[in-house]
Each structure stands twice: as C-alpha cells, then as structure tokens.
Design a protein around this motif. Structure first.
Motif, PDB file in Angstrom:
ATOM      1  N   HIS A  36       0.694   5.110   1.161  1.00 23.63           N
ATOM      2  CA  HIS A  36      -0.064   5.999   2.047  1.00 23.63           C
ATOM      3  C   HIS A  36       0.260   7.457   1.721  1.00 23.63           C
ATOM      4  O   HIS A  36       1.384   7.789   1.352  1.00 23.63           O
ATOM      5  CB  HIS A  36       0.280   5.714   3.504  1.00 23.63           C
ATOM      6  CG  HIS A  36      -0.030   4.316   3.937  1.00 23.63           C
ATOM      7  ND1 HIS A  36      -1.252   3.936   4.440  1.00 23.63           N
ATOM      8  CD2 HIS A  36       0.736   3.184   3.930  1.00 23.63           C
ATOM      9  CE1 HIS A  36      -1.231   2.645   4.731  1.00 23.63           C
ATOM     10  NE2 HIS A  36      -0.023   2.162   4.427  1.00 23.63           N
ATOM     11  N   LYS A  55      -2.668   9.473   6.439  1.00 25.06           N
ATOM     12  CA  LYS A  55      -1.943   8.330   5.863  1.00 25.06           C
ATOM     13  C   LYS A  55      -2.914   7.281   5.299  1.00 25.06           C
ATOM     14  O   LYS A  55      -2.776   6.083   5.511  1.00 25.06           O
ATOM     15  CB  LYS A  55      -1.032   7.671   6.911  1.00 25.06           C
ATOM     16  CG  LYS A  55       0.041   8.586   7.464  1.00 25.06           C
ATOM     17  CD  LYS A  55       1.021   9.007   6.370  1.00 25.06           C
ATOM     18  CE  LYS A  55       2.112   9.919   6.899  1.00 25.06           C
ATOM     19  NZ  LYS A  55       3.012  10.393   5.825  1.00 25.06           N
ATOM     20  N   ARG A  56      -3.888   7.779   4.546  1.00 25.33           N
ATOM     21  CA  ARG A  56      -4.817   6.858   3.897  1.00 25.33           C
ATOM     22  C   ARG A  56      -4.134   6.177   2.711  1.00 25.33           C
ATOM     23  O   ARG A  56      -3.220   6.721   2.108  1.00 25.33           O
ATOM     24  CB  ARG A  56      -6.050   7.610   3.404  1.00 25.33           C
ATOM     25  CG  ARG A  56      -6.963   8.110   4.507  1.00 25.33           C
ATOM     26  CD  ARG A  56      -8.328   8.492   3.928  1.00 25.33           C
ATOM     27  NE  ARG A  56      -9.256   8.860   4.973  1.00 25.33           N
ATOM     28  CZ  ARG A  56      -9.548  10.112   5.291  1.00 25.33           C
ATOM     29  NH1 ARG A  56      -8.962  11.114   4.649  1.00 25.33           N
ATOM     30  NH2 ARG A  56     -10.413  10.374   6.263  1.00 25.33           N
ATOM     31  N   ILE A  57      -4.603   4.986   2.386  1.00 21.07           N
ATOM     32  CA  ILE A  57      -4.075   4.258   1.225  1.00 21.07           C
ATOM     33  C   ILE A  57      -4.624   4.900  -0.044  1.00 21.07           C
ATOM     34  O   ILE A  57      -5.839   4.945  -0.256  1.00 21.07           O
ATOM     35  CB  ILE A  57      -4.461   2.762   1.290  1.00 21.07           C
ATOM     36  CG1 ILE A  57      -3.836   2.112   2.522  1.00 21.07           C
ATOM     37  CG2 ILE A  57      -4.022   2.042   0.022  1.00 21.07           C
ATOM     38  CD1 ILE A  57      -4.282   0.678   2.752  1.00 21.07           C
ATOM     39  N   HIS A  76      -1.394   1.336  -4.725  1.00 17.77           N
ATOM     40  CA  HIS A  76      -0.577   0.184  -4.344  1.00 17.77           C
ATOM     41  C   HIS A  76       0.619   0.074  -5.280  1.00 17.77           C
ATOM     42  O   HIS A  76       0.501   0.346  -6.482  1.00 17.77           O
ATOM     43  CB  HIS A  76      -1.380  -1.118  -4.421  1.00 17.77           C
ATOM     44  CG  HIS A  76      -2.379  -1.269  -3.320  1.00 17.77           C
ATOM     45  ND1 HIS A  76      -3.632  -0.693  -3.380  1.00 17.77           N
ATOM     46  CD2 HIS A  76      -2.295  -1.923  -2.117  1.00 17.77           C
ATOM     47  CE1 HIS A  76      -4.294  -0.994  -2.266  1.00 17.77           C
ATOM     48  NE2 HIS A  76      -3.511  -1.737  -1.502  1.00 17.77           N
ATOM     49  N   PRO A 132       0.817  -1.216   0.000  1.00 19.00           N
ATOM     50  CA  PRO A 132       0.000   0.000   0.000  1.00 19.00           C
ATOM     51  C   PRO A 132       0.853   1.268   0.000  1.00 19.00           C
ATOM     52  O   PRO A 132       1.916   1.307   0.618  1.00 19.00           O
ATOM     53  CB  PRO A 132      -0.823  -0.120   1.284  1.00 19.00           C
ATOM     54  CG  PRO A 132      -0.039  -1.031   2.160  1.00 19.00           C
ATOM     55  CD  PRO A 132       0.689  -1.977   1.252  1.00 19.00           C
TER      56      PRO A 132
END
Length: 526
Positions: free
Chosen positions: A284, A289-291, A294, A282
């Motif tokens: 961030h 720190k959201r995904i 990828h 992932p």
C-alpha cells in the motif's frame, strides 16, 4: 607481540550458592580466534560475559580467578574503567540481534550511541563513519538502512548491524556469542568470512562462542571445550579435531547428524497435494493506502507428500519457506489448490476446516516462545484435545502421558512449567503437543535451529522413530542442510518465492542442477 591480549586464569563463577563455571583458563593474542564450545549450560556465555562484567544475575560472584586484559585486572574493576573498555577496546556481538537491538530506535540512532560515548566527532564525521561501517559489513543501500528500524531488516542484515555496532570503535577484542545462530548457510558464510577479513585487517582478536563445530573447524585457531562449567580440553584447533583427548570432546565431534530416513513404501498414498500455490502480499502507498504492487512471497509452488515421507524445504531467509508452510496450513490467504487426501482445503471456510486441523499439525522454530510460560506442560499438550476430541479428563490425561512417553519424557513432568526444561526437552514437548492429536502430517519449522548438535541428533532420531511407528509425513523447513539430509526423502529448494529445484534427497546433494542449489551446498558443506 608475545604477551597475551587477554588472559583468563582459574575463573570461577557462582550464581548465589550454585557454581556454574569452575577453573576455566585460556589466553588470546592479537589476531587470534579462540572458540569456546560446548552444549547449552556448559558456561560458554557466562565466561564471555564475565570478561566485560555483564552478567545479568544480581547474585553473580567470582570467588576465584583472574581476567587480565593487557595486564589490567577486570574482575572487580571500577565501573568507570569498564565503561571505557565496553564497546571501545572490547566489543561484543550478542546471540539474538532482534532482542539486542532496540525496536524503538532506528539503525542510525543505535550506531551513533557508541560513537558519541567514546569518540569526539561532529555530526558530519559521525554520518560519514556510519556509512563506512555499513559498507564495511556489506549492507547494501546504507543511507536507506540507517533510517530503518530492526523489524524492517532480515535476520542477516540485523546481524550485520550488530557487527557494525561492535566494530564502530575498531576494538582490539571482539566477543562473538553465537553470531550465526539461526542464519542461513549462505549468510552464515558471509558473516564468518567478514569477521575473518576484519580480524586480519585490524589485527583484532576474536573470542567465538558457538555450538557449530563446522564453523570452529574452518575459522578458529584454538579451541576451549567446556562441559557443565568445567574446562574439558584446550588446544590448537587442527590438533583437537585430529586427536581429541577427552571422551566428551570425541562425543561432541561424533554428534553430527547422520543416517538416512527409512524408505517410503512403494504403494504409499499421497496425503498432501499442493498445486500452483501463490501467496502475494499487497503493498500500500499514498494517503489513501491504495495497492500499488504486491510482494510475491510464493509463486506457483507445487509438490506432493506421501504417507511416511519427509519433504525438506530449504532456502535463504525471505525465500518463502515458512510462508509456504503457513499457506498449506491455511493460516495465510493464498491462491492455488491444497488437497489433504480427499479434501480441498483451499475451498473450505474456517468452520469447515476446523475438524481437519487435527490431521495437519505444526512444531514451531522456537521451543522457548511457542509454549505458554503460565501453563503446565500437561495443560499445553492437552489443549488441542479439548478443542478437537470429546474426551473425559481421565482419557485426556492418558493421551498426554502416551504422547510424553512417545517423545522420551517422563510422564510425571506434565506437572511442571516450561522454564524448568532445557531447550531440547522443550522441543520434545512441542512435538508431543503436535503428536497427541495423532495427525497425518506435521509441519516442522526449523525445529532444531536453536539446539546444540548433540541435542539436534537426538531430535532427528526421535522424529525418524516416530515416523516409522506412526507413518507420519513431515514438511520439514530448515537452513541446516546436514539435518535436512539426515531426515528428508525429497528436497524442495526455494529462492525469492520460486521453487528452483526439487527431487530426491541424495540426487539433490550429489547432482544438484540449479546454480543456487549448488551455492547453498557449497556454503554449508564446503
């Protein structure tokens, strides 16, 4: 210009009372490339470091000899005179960029140091020069790379940064100590062609230190062969390869990986079956720190490995080779099916997986870093037995002795520490540590990349012998296609996480279908 740029005469180097270099002599003119070749411990790097008086040993001495640079004697030169030469008229590319670059400083800061020391430039001129240097060595997105730290760069990019640092002040002599060791064949070719182009453009002399004779054959004008600190042979490159005079040189030229592995039995059972394996990391971003995305390190890789078979995994750095192996070992989280005989490894938790770990072992790339310096090698080899098998101390010691004999080492060496062994011996110890548990599958992650050709040949022959004796299966990761060909029955080619081609070894080498595979073969074999 008939006068040599560099003249080394009767050079002797002692470490305390031990003589490590004895009577080395060579000369180098502007625009020439001289290769220093020989096995580890032959005195190549010591000779090169003597030129700039950079030997890291407090008791290093030069009891005899002379090193003249444009008529100036460097042995015993004043520190101030040497500072004016280092990084200015004479530069050096060190062997391992990850340890040579400061991990706490950005690329920009490290490149700027040499310019500030030797040139009087303002901030704008320095910034312009930095961008010119990164462009010169072929680093994309130079503004972004200047802000990055060494760990954020691939091996190839770190090596290019080292070259940019060395070229910052347009030196007359460049000392390149194993500049392409551990680099992929495509990156290796790019680096060497870059150095050749810069040599011609700047009329720069290069002292190239390497154990790769294919590199020497393609890029050097002269060759100086060293063995245990002594000069064995010194002549023009083409003549040396065509008519080597010394027996040691002939042995060195004959040390290329050769032969093929023994054929796999037709009824050999499948030990490892991997299907649709995916490893995504992932990415961030933001305060929370959201995904946001990828990094797709491995995308739907599938292969099978039979008993007694070797599958070679090849590709550039970042292609997903090691990630694939670590996922198979369940050392990285992944999706897809991993079957070891009747067991679905991907469905087991760590506790249920523990008894099966003895069946699939790994030998790491770096024989120096993978052994604990504080443990006797007998203790390192026995460590797995203490975890996986209930044995008495006598039985454990007997298994350690058996493993050491299997890899061709004297069992008495089990009472010694890793620093007392050469690189090739340490790799044998690492193989013994994997072998002692009597596994079915061994993952070999670049096990020969840090070794000399002669030692590589010994390790290949050892691995083939062990495979025949115990019916071992190997998952063999390497960027050295000559070694892959000598050891592998099948080959899997990876590029940016994708398996682009796989098949029988000889078919891949003689009838490669994918353009990327053909590019790899052309870069490695010419």
């Amino acid at each position: 210009m008939s006068q040599p740029l560099l003249q080394v005469s009767n050079l002797h180097v002692n470490f305390a009372d031990k003589q490590v270099v004895c009577g080395v002599e060579f000369s180098l003119k502007p625009g020439q490339c001289l290769a220093l070749v020989g096995e580890s411990g032959s005195g190549k790097s010591v000779t090169a470091l003597s030129i700039l008086q950079l030997l890291p040993y407090p008791h290093a001495q030069h009891p005899k000899g002379s090193i003249l640079y444009q008529g100036q004697e460097l042995l015993g030169a004043a520190p101030g005179d040497l500072r004016q030469l280092r990084g200015n008229r004479i530069s050096m590319i060190f062997q391992e960029p990850m340890t040579s670059l400061n991990p706490l400083h950005t690329v920009e800061k490290q490149l700027t140091e040499s310019l500030l020391l030797h040139r009087k430039l303002n901030r704008q001129q320095i910034q312009q020069r930095l961008l010119e240097l990164l462009d010169l060595v072929g680093i994309p997105q130079p503004e972004r790379r200047l802000r990055q730290y060494p760990h954020e760069l691939s091996g190839g990019l770190r090596q290019r940064v080292m070259i940019a640092m060395a070229l910052a002040n347009e030196p007359e002599l460049l000392i390149a100590d194993e500049p392409t060791t551990a680099l992929d064949v495509t990156i290796q070719k790019q680096i060497l062609e870059l150095l050749t182009e810069l040599r011609q453009r700047l009329n720069m002399a290069i002292l190239l230190i390497t154990h790769d004779l294919n590199v020497v054959r393609r890029y050097a004008d002269q060759v100086c062969v060293l063995y245990q600190g002594q000069q064995i042979e010194y002549q023009e490159c083409a003549k040396l390869f065509a008519q080597p005079q010394a027996q040691y040189t002939r042995d060195l030229l004959a040390a290329e990986p050769e032969g093929r592995p023994a054929a796999v039995a037709n009824d050999a059972k499948t030990l490892l079956d991997v299907r649709q394996l995916k490893v995504w990391f992932p990415i961030h971003a933001g305060v929370l720190k959201r995904i946001v995305d990828h990094h797709k390190a491995v995308r739907e890789a599938s292969f099978q490995l039979r008993q007694g078979e070797t599958l070679g995994v090849v590709g550039e750095s970042g292609s997903g080779k090691t990630t694939l192996a670590l996922a198979v070992l369940r050392l990285l989280r992944s999706e897809g099916e991993i079957r070891l005989q009747d067991h679905r490894l991907d469905q087991l938790n760590q506790k249920a997986l523990l008894p099966l770990r003895k069946s699939i072992q790994i030998v790491f790339q770096d024989p120096y870093g993978s052994l604990s310096p504080r443990m006797l090698i007998g203790e390192s080899i026995a460590e797995g037995l203490e975890i996986h098998e209930q044995l008495s101390s006598t039985e454990r010691e007997a298994r350690v002795i058996e493993a050491l004999r299997d890899v061709g080492l004297d069992p008495e060496t089990r009472h010694r520490y890793p620093h007392e062994f050469s690189g090739g011996q340490r790799q044998r110890i690492a193989i013994a540590r994997a072998l002692v548990l009597k596994p079915q599958v061994i993952v070999l992650d670049e096990p020969t990349s840090a070794l000399d050709r002669s030692v590589q040949k010994q390790i290949i022959e050892l691995l083939r012998a062990l495979q025949q004796r115990y019916g071992l299966s190997y998952l063999f990761i390497s960027h050295d296609l000559a070694v892959v060909r000598a050891l592998s029955h099948k080959i899997l080619v990876m590029k940016e996480g994708d398996v682009v081609e796989q098949g029988e070894s000889e078919q891949i080498f003689t009838q490669a279908q994918h353009p990327y595979t053909r590019a790899l073969l052309e870069a490695a074999l010419g």
